[in-house]
Design an enzyme around this catalytic site. Structure first.
Site, PDB file in Angstrom:
ATOM      1  N   ARG A 129       0.607  -1.730   0.143  1.00  0.00           N
ATOM      2  CA  ARG A 129       0.476   0.315  -0.252  1.00  0.00           C
ATOM      3  C   ARG A 129       0.603   1.196   0.117  1.00  0.00           C
ATOM      4  O   ARG A 129       2.038   1.180   0.627  1.00  0.00           O
ATOM      5  CB  ARG A 129      -1.453   0.263   0.955  1.00  0.00           C
ATOM      6  CG  ARG A 129      -2.168  -0.755   0.985  1.00  0.00           C
ATOM      7  CD  ARG A 129      -2.873  -0.525   2.395  1.00  0.00           C
ATOM      8  NE  ARG A 129      -2.982  -1.509   3.287  1.00  0.00           N
ATOM      9  CZ  ARG A 129      -2.514  -0.729   4.802  1.00  0.00           C
ATOM     10  NH1 ARG A 129      -1.588   0.640   5.057  1.00  0.00           N
ATOM     11  NH2 ARG A 129      -1.852  -1.765   5.639  1.00  0.00           N
ATOM     12  N   TYR A 148      -1.988  -3.342  -6.680  1.00  0.00           N
ATOM     13  CA  TYR A 148      -1.763  -4.140  -5.479  1.00  0.00           C
ATOM     14  C   TYR A 148      -2.932  -4.049  -4.712  1.00  0.00           C
ATOM     15  O   TYR A 148      -3.206  -3.077  -4.196  1.00  0.00           O
ATOM     16  CB  TYR A 148      -0.650  -3.620  -5.037  1.00  0.00           C
ATOM     17  CG  TYR A 148      -0.471  -3.864  -3.214  1.00  0.00           C
ATOM     18  CD1 TYR A 148       0.303  -5.495  -2.683  1.00  0.00           C
ATOM     19  CD2 TYR A 148      -0.649  -3.534  -1.724  1.00  0.00           C
ATOM     20  CE1 TYR A 148      -0.263  -5.795  -1.754  1.00  0.00           C
ATOM     21  CE2 TYR A 148      -0.854  -4.563  -0.930  1.00  0.00           C
ATOM     22  CZ  TYR A 148      -0.692  -5.264  -0.758  1.00  0.00           C
ATOM     23  OH  TYR A 148      -0.525  -5.923   0.877  1.00  0.00           O
ATOM     24  N   LYS A 185     -10.011  -2.433   1.613  1.00  0.00           N
ATOM     25  CA  LYS A 185      -9.357  -1.151   2.565  1.00  0.00           C
ATOM     26  C   LYS A 185     -10.220   0.187   2.174  1.00  0.00           C
ATOM     27  O   LYS A 185     -10.925   0.976   3.321  1.00  0.00           O
ATOM     28  CB  LYS A 185      -8.331  -0.412   2.491  1.00  0.00           C
ATOM     29  CG  LYS A 185      -6.491  -2.225   3.396  1.00  0.00           C
ATOM     30  CD  LYS A 185      -7.106  -2.409   4.821  1.00  0.00           C
ATOM     31  CE  LYS A 185      -6.089  -3.781   5.245  1.00  0.00           C
ATOM     32  NZ  LYS A 185      -5.963  -4.369   5.924  1.00  0.00           N
ATOM     33  N   HIS A 194     -10.213  -2.467  11.479  1.00  0.00           N
ATOM     34  CA  HIS A 194      -9.603  -3.399  11.370  1.00  0.00           C
ATOM     35  C   HIS A 194      -9.908  -5.043  12.362  1.00  0.00           C
ATOM     36  O   HIS A 194      -8.820  -4.911  12.766  1.00  0.00           O
ATOM     37  CB  HIS A 194      -8.160  -2.347  10.997  1.00  0.00           C
ATOM     38  CG  HIS A 194      -7.574  -3.202  10.586  1.00  0.00           C
ATOM     39  ND1 HIS A 194      -5.991  -3.106  10.899  1.00  0.00           N
ATOM     40  CD2 HIS A 194      -7.439  -4.410   9.707  1.00  0.00           C
ATOM     41  CE1 HIS A 194      -5.093  -3.781  10.148  1.00  0.00           C
ATOM     42  NE2 HIS A 194      -5.973  -4.548   9.258  1.00  0.00           N
ATOM     43  N   SER A 204      -0.224  -3.819  11.934  1.00  0.00           N
ATOM     44  CA  SER A 204       0.386  -5.643  10.852  1.00  0.00           C
ATOM     45  C   SER A 204       1.845  -6.211  11.519  1.00  0.00           C
ATOM     46  O   SER A 204       1.755  -5.002  12.563  1.00  0.00           O
ATOM     47  CB  SER A 204       0.926  -5.140   9.492  1.00  0.00           C
ATOM     48  OG  SER A 204       1.998  -4.158   9.606  1.00  0.00           O
ATOM     49  N   ALA A 205       1.592  -6.795  10.946  1.00  0.00           N
ATOM     50  CA  ALA A 205       2.780  -8.014  12.245  1.00  0.00           C
ATOM     51  C   ALA A 205       2.951  -7.846  13.292  1.00  0.00           C
ATOM     52  O   ALA A 205       3.672  -8.278  14.116  1.00  0.00           O
ATOM     53  CB  ALA A 205       4.709  -7.196  11.825  1.00  0.00           C
ATOM     54  N   CYS A 206       1.583  -8.310  13.649  1.00  0.00           N
ATOM     55  CA  CYS A 206       1.107  -8.911  14.885  1.00  0.00           C
ATOM     56  C   CYS A 206       0.571 -10.134  15.446  1.00  0.00           C
ATOM     57  O   CYS A 206      -0.121 -11.376  16.211  1.00  0.00           O
ATOM     58  CB  CYS A 206       0.631  -7.722  16.120  1.00  0.00           C
ATOM     59  SG  CYS A 206       1.747  -6.350  16.474  1.00  0.00           S
ATOM     60  N   THR A 246      -3.820 -12.892  11.490  1.00  0.00           N
ATOM     61  CA  THR A 246      -4.577 -13.842  10.893  1.00  0.00           C
ATOM     62  C   THR A 246      -4.049 -15.179  11.228  1.00  0.00           C
ATOM     63  O   THR A 246      -4.948 -15.992  11.529  1.00  0.00           O
ATOM     64  CB  THR A 246      -3.388 -14.417   8.987  1.00  0.00           C
ATOM     65  OG1 THR A 246      -4.240 -12.994   9.052  1.00  0.00           O
ATOM     66  CG2 THR A 246      -4.281 -15.203   8.298  1.00  0.00           C
ATOM     67  N   ASP A 253     -10.104 -10.400   8.848  1.00  0.00           N
ATOM     68  CA  ASP A 253      -8.960  -8.279   8.343  1.00  0.00           C
ATOM     69  C   ASP A 253      -9.953  -7.323   9.217  1.00  0.00           C
ATOM     70  O   ASP A 253      -9.892  -6.456   9.491  1.00  0.00           O
ATOM     71  CB  ASP A 253      -8.371  -8.598   7.220  1.00  0.00           C
ATOM     72  CG  ASP A 253      -7.433  -7.126   6.343  1.00  0.00           C
ATOM     73  OD1 ASP A 253      -6.998  -6.916   7.658  1.00  0.00           O
ATOM     74  OD2 ASP A 253      -8.205  -6.828   5.532  1.00  0.00           O
ATOM     75  N   ARG A 262       1.655 -12.641  -0.728  1.00  0.00           N
ATOM     76  CA  ARG A 262       0.396 -12.406  -0.489  1.00  0.00           C
ATOM     77  C   ARG A 262      -0.004 -13.659  -0.710  1.00  0.00           C
ATOM     78  O   ARG A 262       0.584 -14.056  -2.079  1.00  0.00           O
ATOM     79  CB  ARG A 262       0.128 -11.676  -0.432  1.00  0.00           C
ATOM     80  CG  ARG A 262       0.354 -10.518  -0.021  1.00  0.00           C
ATOM     81  CD  ARG A 262      -0.197 -10.243   1.036  1.00  0.00           C
ATOM     82  NE  ARG A 262       0.205  -9.116   1.553  1.00  0.00           N
ATOM     83  CZ  ARG A 262      -0.662  -8.307   2.964  1.00  0.00           C
ATOM     84  NH1 ARG A 262      -1.603  -8.542   3.315  1.00  0.00           N
ATOM     85  NH2 ARG A 262       0.174  -7.555   3.144  1.00  0.00           N
ATOM     86  N   ASP A 304       0.184 -21.383  22.166  1.00  0.00           N
ATOM     87  CA  ASP A 304       0.044 -20.618  23.416  1.00  0.00           C
ATOM     88  C   ASP A 304      -0.833 -19.423  23.939  1.00  0.00           C
ATOM     89  O   ASP A 304      -1.430 -19.223  25.163  1.00  0.00           O
ATOM     90  CB  ASP A 304       1.827 -20.954  24.263  1.00  0.00           C
ATOM     91  CG  ASP A 304       1.854 -22.250  24.709  1.00  0.00           C
ATOM     92  OD1 ASP A 304       1.622 -23.003  25.164  1.00  0.00           O
ATOM     93  OD2 ASP A 304       2.777 -21.979  23.532  1.00  0.00           O
TER      94      ASP A 304
HETATM   95  O1  SAT Z   1      -1.628  -3.974   2.302  1.00  0.00           O
HETATM   96  S1  SAT Z   1      -3.747  -4.693   1.887  1.00  0.00           S
HETATM   97  O2  SAT Z   1      -3.740  -3.183   2.434  1.00  0.00           O
HETATM   98  O3  SAT Z   1      -4.408  -5.270   0.769  1.00  0.00           O
HETATM   99  C1  SAT Z   1      -3.286  -5.800   3.488  1.00  0.00           C
HETATM  100  C2  SAT Z   1      -3.091  -5.556   4.688  1.00  0.00           C
HETATM  101  O4  SAT Z   1      -2.600  -4.799   4.700  1.00  0.00           O
HETATM  102  O5  SAT Z   1      -4.245  -6.127   5.781  1.00  0.00           O
HETATM  103 MN    MN Z   2      -5.473  -5.004   7.476  1.00  0.00          MN
END
Ligand code: SAT
Ligand code: MN
Length: 589
Positions: free
Chosen positions: A72, A200, A209, A229, A251-253, A256, A276, A373, A499
């Site tokens: 993004r 993208y 988004k 979100h 992100s990065a936590c 998913t 998401d 992705r 865990d």
């Molecule tokens: O990068 S996207 O917005 O397409 C996906 C995300 O960040 O969850």
């Molecule tokens: Mn997201």
């Protein structure tokens, strides 16, 4: 008589002057036809889709993007409301007329020699009163196919659009994928998004988004609901009942991973509803209900593997819904499968990197792009909740907010009440990871994980959250978590992944009133031994450190929160200012 959809298509034909117009109906034959087209056409010098090994990954196709178009582009994303204050300091703003003129110049004749795909789609299950009607035009067959996975494309959408006076319009062209001619412009007052120059996900799949968060959060503010979100998941306990949770994480936590979690307790199960986005409404009974407007996962590949997320690996190998797409992963040439860091321990010897070059193991660079992705239907997920398509959504019992913090924030605590929970959520911060920026470990404030996605002034957004709580009969409990706290040697103290189900079990017990709490400065903490640690080798002192409140750290935290709030001037609600001054008094900051 021309329908409103016909009129929109006519207008787009006039502006974009495509050679062909392809109106999507959502059928299986259509998906096969589009995949066929994508396998035969080159865009931006690259074949759009290549078939992958169907024994390993059925119905799966590979896509390379332009290396300049892999994420993004927040700096080129604008919210164009009449006044700048409406968009707030959390958004880039441009005057709507100026923004539109700029975009129209880009769009004029942009589809000459190309096909314009018209994608009628519904966000949310079409029978739901909370679902929304949308249409996007695009000249990218990859985007058209991705939209088919991520949203409900087809006849029902056309019917709903034809019967409605207002629907979302998304205008998208990849142009010539030039970063200097790339913009994502939102017009919340007109239910419109214009996006140019990128293929993208978050820039180009306008139902994601752009619509389901930025435009929808604005609609929710007007109409009294929330677009968030957040993941949605059901947690089933041995007694058989299922409670539904929402979870917001920057992100990065591991968002998913959380929704597809296999709990460590054999008699517990997690049911997946979304990874998401959640749309949250107050139901007829006065309680909060959530639906997932999307119908697929657009997930980060690196880090996904049998040990971290076995359910996602099964989802990716399921062949129920056609097709599944992989974008910018590496390719193992020995068997034509997608490969990424974390999917196997050893690096295959015959690997091409995400740009199609022979991979050099000694380069020190990853083979898959860190933001590579997969795009896969949620119907392929073996843990999909049977309530996923319930038009009413699922009733929410708990909301989890988290960030990645090496210190300060304890493993878990519960907010005293809704308003304190909104305060905690408004202060969520997360350390920037190496992949995202050079400055490792900086804390970026990301309230409710919505900073890049709130389509209006975040100060108003906080007030909206407080107001919703006042209207709900029994507001869900709000929890804060931090899976990432480190010890003095820089080692993670909590094992994470599976865990984390231990902490979720504690939340369930709290909701059911089975365990008590001890009150601390920042909220309600687990009593000793109330988090189930069976079969886990963790020291008592480690648990104490995970839950410790360090007064010096909190003094620093308070001043960082003050600094962040100051950006919003007098828009920060009085309630939140009061929570902050209470905290200051407690810590003497
Ligand atoms: O990068 S996207 O917005 O397409 C996906 C995300 O960040 O969850
Ligand atoms: Mn997201």
């Amino acid at each position: 008589m021309a329908t409103s959809l016909d009129l929109f298509i006519q207008e787009m034909r006039g502006l974009l002057t495509p050679d062909n117009v392809y109106i999507m109906n959502g059928s299986q034959e259509e998906a096969e036809e589009l995949v066929g087209i994508a396998q035969e056409s080159k865009v931006d010098g690259r074949i759009v889709l290549k078939k992958l090994n169907s024994d390993e990954y059925p119905n799966s196709y590979y896509h390379h993007s332009n290396p300049n178009d892999v994420a993004r582009t927040e700096q080129l994303t604008f919210v164009c409301t009449t006044s700048k204050e409406q968009a707030g300091p959390n958004n880039n703003w441009m005057e709507p007329k100026e923004a539109k003129e700029k975009m129209i110049e880009f769009f004029k004749g942009a589809m000459k020699g190309r096909t314009m795909y018209v994608i009628p789609f519904v966000m949310g299950t079409p029978r739901s009163e909370y679902a929304k009607n949308c249409v996007q035009v695009t000249d990218s067959v990859y985007v058209a196919l991705s939209m088919r996975i991520m949203s409900r494309v087809g006849k029902q959408a056309i019917e709903r659009i034809d019967n409605s006076s207002n629907f979302f319009r998304g205008i998208h062209s990849i142009g010539d994928v030039n970063p200097n001619k790339r913009f994502v412009m939102h017009f919340p007052e007109e239910n419109l998004v214009m996006s140019f120059g990128s293929g993208y996900g978050g820039n180009a799949l306008l139902g994601k988004k752009c619509y389901s968060l930025r435009i929808a959060s604005y609609l929710g503010y007007q109409e009294g609901w929330l677009a968030e979100h957040m993941v949605i998941m059901g947690v089933q306990s041995p007694e058989g009942g299922i409670m539904y949770f929402l979870g917001a994480f920057p992100s990065a936590c591991g968002k998913t991973n959380l929704t597809l979690l296999e709990p460590v307790f054999k008699d517990y199960k997690i049911w997946t509803l979304g990874d998401d986005i959640a749309w949250i409404n107050i139901g007829k009974d006065g309680q909060l209900y959530a639906i997932n407007p999307e119908s697929g996962f657009f997930g980060v590949a690196p880090g996904t593997g049998l040990s971290t997320n076995p359910v996602m690996m099964k989802t990716l190998k399921n062949n129920k819904f056609y097709p599944t797409l992989f974008t910018n992963t590496a390719i193992d040439n020995s068997n034509n499968t997608p490969w990424w860091e974390g999917v196997s321990n050893d690096i295959p010897s015959n690997l091409n990197d995400w740009q199609g070059r022979e991979y050099d193991k000694n380069s020190g660079k990853p083979a898959a792009h860190p933001n590579s992705r997969f795009t896969v239907s949620i119907y392929n997920c073996p843990t999909l909740s049977s309530e996923y398509d319930n038009p009413k959504g699922v009733p929410i019992s708990g909301i989890i907010f988290g960030g990645r913090r090496k210190d300060t924030i304890p493993l878990v605590y519960e907010a005293k009440d809704w308003s304190s929970g909104v305060f905690s959520a408004s202060t969520i911060g997360s350390e920037t990871t190496a992949a995202a920026s050079g400055q490792l470990g900086n804390v970026r404030r990301d309230p409710m994980a919505m900073l890049p996605f709130c389509g209006y002034n975040m100060g108003d957004y906080f007030q909206h959250w407080l107001n919703i709580g006042k209207r709900v009969k029994t507001p869900p409990k709000i929890f804060v978590v931090n899976w990432f706290r480190k010890d003095e040697n820089g080692k993670f103290m909590w094992p994470g992944f599976k865990d984390n189900s231990r902490v979720i079990k504690w939340m369930l017990n709290r909701i059911e009133g089975k365990v008590g709490v001890r009150e601390c400065e920042i909220g309600l903490f687990p009593q000793e031994n109330s988090i189930d640690l069976i079969d886990l080798d963790i020291k008592k002192e480690t648990m104490e450190k995970l839950l410790k409140i360090d007064r010096e750290d909190w003094k620093k935290e308070i001043s960082m929160i003050e600094e962040f709030y100051a950006k919003f001037g007098n828009k920060i609600p009085v309630d939140l200012i009061n929570h902050l001054s209470d905290l200051k008094k407690k810590f003497g900051g």
